[in-house]
Design a protein around this motif. Structure first.
Motif, short mmCIF file in Angstrom:
data_model
loop_
_atom_site.label_atom_id
_atom_site.label_comp_id
_atom_site.label_asym_id
_atom_site.label_seq_id
_atom_site.Cartn_x
_atom_site.Cartn_y
_atom_site.Cartn_z
N GLU A 271 13.31 -49.18 9.82
CA GLU A 271 12.30 -48.36 10.48
C GLU A 271 12.96 -47.38 11.44
N TYR A 273 12.66 -45.86 14.42
CA TYR A 273 11.76 -46.01 15.56
C TYR A 273 12.14 -45.15 16.76
N SER A 284 13.99 -53.90 16.64
CA SER A 284 14.24 -52.77 17.53
C SER A 284 14.75 -53.28 18.87
N THR A 355 10.46 -41.23 20.20
CA THR A 355 10.17 -42.52 19.58
C THR A 355 9.09 -42.43 18.52
N ARG A 356 9.00 -43.47 17.74
CA ARG A 356 8.02 -43.54 16.65
C ARG A 356 6.60 -43.43 17.17
#
Length: 405
Positions: A271, A273, A284, A355-356
């Motif tokens: 991912e 992120y 994460s 950030t995501r």
């Protein structure tokens, strides 16, 4: 990235930590208690067996005659922030991060002294993540076992590349074979959360080399991958070589490296992120996410920065001076800054947008026109009340952030 009723030392933490800049250079000053425990602790260990020519973090060559006193000073500074105030400890960490430099450049005895010292001095009942940065050249079975024994549960391994020619250019003390051996050694020691650091956009770096590096990394199945574009930072050898025209930066090539990283790593199940960070689900970095969310954090060690509420301070950027100050009951603080609400808002936008999850729409209400333009250009999109960078926007993240803050 806290203080208390001060044990037996005259060193102080900044007030409201509330001590003035003048007081921070002096002797004993009582500091008021805080009602909110600090949850995130960073410890800077600046020693390196070799100085990498691209690195701008504060570091110095390993000096075995000083490392023992340095460890004592770290633990002494930690004690200054312990005390109790309003019925609770000022340090109740959920994350601890040992960075550098190269923390694993310390001897086994010195690492044990630090780790045991932290366990003895802190309430770790709420600790989620304890990270230590490691270079492949300084990892051993005994060190890995020691870290595991004392509760370290995340390792960030500075691989940078699997190409020996590029590793030599970067001044790394390891080769690709040693890096792989170190990774497998950490797995054998029982570490189930290992990050691999990689770099792209290096002088002479080819797309094929980058693809091979990503594929090699994925094959090892690390839990987290950090992929950073080389930047030419002041006070580094690479900066001087870039200024002389020996090295060139190619923004288009850097964007291609970045696009390939996103495509390959996301396809492999990681991912994306944060702009430079990819993780398997649930892996994460808890510590880094705290920074990006603007949480309070305490920095210990030379050059370490702390931010608590509306105050930020930094320790002296010289480990010898740091040791002398702390062990002679003087403050290690070199500078203090009072933050404003606007400064905090700007930082929240700059960090959150990378950030995501993006940044809350309310934070950008004063930049509505610019925000709408970025949406029209396909650089931003709305998601659950936040503005989030699109895939196209991620490649231009710095420019988007600069325009919005």
């Amino acid at each position: 990235m806290s203080n208390s009723g001060n044990h037996n030392s005259g060193t102080v933490a900044p007030k409201a930590f509330g001590v003035s800049a003048a007081e921070s250079r002096g002797n004993a000053v009582d500091t008021p208690a805080t009602t909110r425990p600090i949850r995130h602790v960073y410890v800077h260990i600046p020693f390196c067996a070799r100085i990498c020519p691209y690195c701008a973090f504060y570091k110095d060559l390993l000096d075995r005659s000083q490392t023992g006193r340095f460890c004592e000073a770290i633990l002494r500074e930690l004690e200054l922030y312990q005390g109790t105030g309003d019925g609770g400890s000022l340090l109740l960490p959920s994350t601890i991060y040992f960075g550098g430099g190269t923390p694993t450049a310390l001897t086994i005895a010195q690492l044990e002294l630090l780790l045991r010292g932290f366990r003895d001095r802190l309430d770790l009942s709420r600790l989620e993540e304890w990270t230590i940065e490691a270079n492949p050249g300084s990892v051993s079975t005994r060190k890995a076992d020691l870290l595991k024994k004392f509760g370290v549960n995340r390792i960030s391994l500075g691989v940078q590349s699997w190409d020996d020619h590029l590793l030599k250019l970067l001044g790394r003390e390891h080769n690709a074979r040693q890096a792989e051996e170190s990774f497998r050694l950490l797995r054998a020691a029982g570490f189930t959360n290992v990050n691999v650091d990689l770099m792209f956009g290096l002088p002479g770096h080819t797309i094929e080399q980058w693809r091979l590096t990503l594929e090699k990394t994925i094959a090892l199945q690390p839990d987290h991958i950090s992929a950073y574009c080389l930047t030419y930072e002041e006070d580094t050898e690479f900066f001087l070589r870039h200024a002389r025209g020996e090295f060139q930066q190619d923004a288009d090539a850097d964007s291609e490296f970045f696009e390939i990283a996103m495509a390959i790593l996301e396809h492999a199940g990681y991912e994306h992120y944060e702009i430079s960070n990819y993780a398997r689900p649930a892996f994460s970095s808890v510590h880094n996410r705290a920074y990006w969310l603007g949480r309070d954090y305490l920095g210990i060690g030379p050059s370490a920065v702390s931010t608590v509420g509306m105050r930020r301070w930094q320790n002296v950027c010289d480990y010898r001076s740091y040791i002398d100050r702390v062990l002679s009951c003087q403050s290690a603080v070199a500078s203090i800054e009072d933050l404003t609400s606007e400064m905090k808002r700007t930082e929240r936008i700059a960090l959150s947008l990378r950030t995501r999850d993006g940044v809350s729409a309310s934070e950008l209400r004063h930049s509505a026109q610019q925000t709408n333009e970025f949406i029209a250009l396909g650089l931003l999109r709305e998601s659950d009340g936040n503005f989030v960078l699109t895939r196209k926007g991620k490649a231009l993240a710095d420019s988007v952030v600069e325009a919005l803050v």
